[in-house]
Scaffold this active site. Structure first.
Site, mmCIF file in Angstrom:
data_model
loop_
_atom_site.group_PDB
_atom_site.id
_atom_site.type_symbol
_atom_site.label_atom_id
_atom_site.label_comp_id
_atom_site.label_asym_id
_atom_site.label_seq_id
_atom_site.Cartn_x
_atom_site.Cartn_y
_atom_site.Cartn_z
ATOM 1 N N HIS A 17 -23.638 47.992 -28.247
ATOM 2 C CA HIS A 17 -23.798 49.429 -28.504
ATOM 3 C C HIS A 17 -24.342 49.657 -29.916
ATOM 4 O O HIS A 17 -25.258 50.459 -30.110
ATOM 5 C CB HIS A 17 -22.443 50.159 -28.415
ATOM 6 C CG HIS A 17 -21.816 50.170 -27.044
ATOM 7 N ND1 HIS A 17 -20.502 49.817 -26.835
ATOM 8 C CD2 HIS A 17 -22.310 50.516 -25.838
ATOM 9 C CE1 HIS A 17 -20.208 49.949 -25.549
ATOM 10 N NE2 HIS A 17 -21.290 50.364 -24.920
ATOM 11 N N LYS A 41 -10.719 59.318 -15.990
ATOM 12 C CA LYS A 41 -10.692 57.902 -16.339
ATOM 13 C C LYS A 41 -9.499 57.653 -17.243
ATOM 14 O O LYS A 41 -9.053 58.549 -17.947
ATOM 15 C CB LYS A 41 -11.975 57.522 -17.092
ATOM 16 C CG LYS A 41 -13.153 57.219 -16.189
ATOM 17 C CD LYS A 41 -14.262 56.569 -17.007
ATOM 18 C CE LYS A 41 -15.453 56.198 -16.170
ATOM 19 N NZ LYS A 41 -16.524 55.604 -16.994
ATOM 20 N N ARG A 90 -29.042 45.985 -20.112
ATOM 21 C CA ARG A 90 -28.770 44.575 -20.393
ATOM 22 C C ARG A 90 -29.436 43.661 -19.371
ATOM 23 O O ARG A 90 -29.961 42.619 -19.703
ATOM 24 C CB ARG A 90 -27.258 44.299 -20.349
ATOM 25 C CG ARG A 90 -26.521 44.757 -21.565
ATOM 26 C CD ARG A 90 -25.063 44.771 -21.308
ATOM 27 N NE ARG A 90 -24.770 45.599 -20.154
ATOM 28 C CZ ARG A 90 -23.553 45.951 -19.746
ATOM 29 N NH1 ARG A 90 -22.510 45.506 -20.382
ATOM 30 N NH2 ARG A 90 -23.374 46.729 -18.707
ATOM 31 N N SER A 128 -17.780 46.317 -22.851
ATOM 32 C CA SER A 128 -16.464 46.730 -23.347
ATOM 33 C C SER A 128 -15.355 46.063 -22.536
ATOM 34 O O SER A 128 -14.322 45.676 -23.081
ATOM 35 C CB SER A 128 -16.319 48.250 -23.255
ATOM 36 O OG SER A 128 -17.265 48.872 -24.081
#
Ligand code: PNS
Length: 161
Positions: A17, A41, A90, A128
């Site tokens: 990030h 979440k 990615r 993460s």
């Protein structure tokens, strides 16, 4: 003034990030890192903690701001007087979800552009989730999370503080 929004969960921010933030801050006059505040979440880090962690590792980037947002991303983008959403890619596996999100955002707000930045080679495997798992089991997170926040993250995961 060219303003871009870099949205995400950032639970927590990783070196991947940070790499995208640094590179996008060279392309835009201002980049707003937008932390999703989603009650559906259950992130490990609260919104306030995630913001604080991002601020700690972006303190030397003058054109980077950190905020939270709820609701639709495109509404936050417009409210911020921005026209661009930045997302990092990615691998091909990211593409399907990112493509759908970009198309939906385009449908909702035709004036908002999504710009994809290819993640640096040395960050391709970082997420993460893997960072949290490595820290949870006492693994070495060097090179995965920005140096200045490694202690904050390991403290939180190991001691729950
Ligand atoms: O880091 P993430 O979890 O991949 O980020 C996803 C994020 C926050 C960019 C995405 O979930 C989002 O934009 N949420 C806000 C709700 C929204 O606008 N949804 C419509 C487009 S999919």
């Amino acid at each position: 003034m060219k303003i871009a929004v870099y949205p995400g969960s950032f639970d927590p921010i990783t070196c991947g990030h940070l790499d995208i933030i640094k590179r996008s801050c060279k392309l835009f006059d201002k980049v707003i890192v937008a932390v999703l505040d989603n009650s559906q979440k259950t992130p490990l880090f609260s919104v306030a903690e995630r913001i604080q962690l991002i601020k700690k590792c972006t303190k030397d980037i003058p054109n980077c701001e950190v905020e939270s947002f709820g609701g639709l991303l495109v509404d936050f983008v417009k409210q911020s007087k921005a026209h661009t959403v930045i997302r990092g890619l990615r691998a091909i596996s990211d593409f399907e979800y990112e493509f759908q999100m970009a198309m939906l955002n385009k449908k909702l707000a035709p004036d908002v552009e999504t710009v994809f930045m290819v993640t640096n080679l040395n960050c391709l495997y970082i997420s993460s989730s893997v960072v949290k798992e490595i820290c949870r089991f006492g693994g070495n997170a060097d090179g995965l999370i920005p140096e200045e926040i490694i202690k904050d993250i390991t403290d939180k995961i190991e001691k729950g503080v």
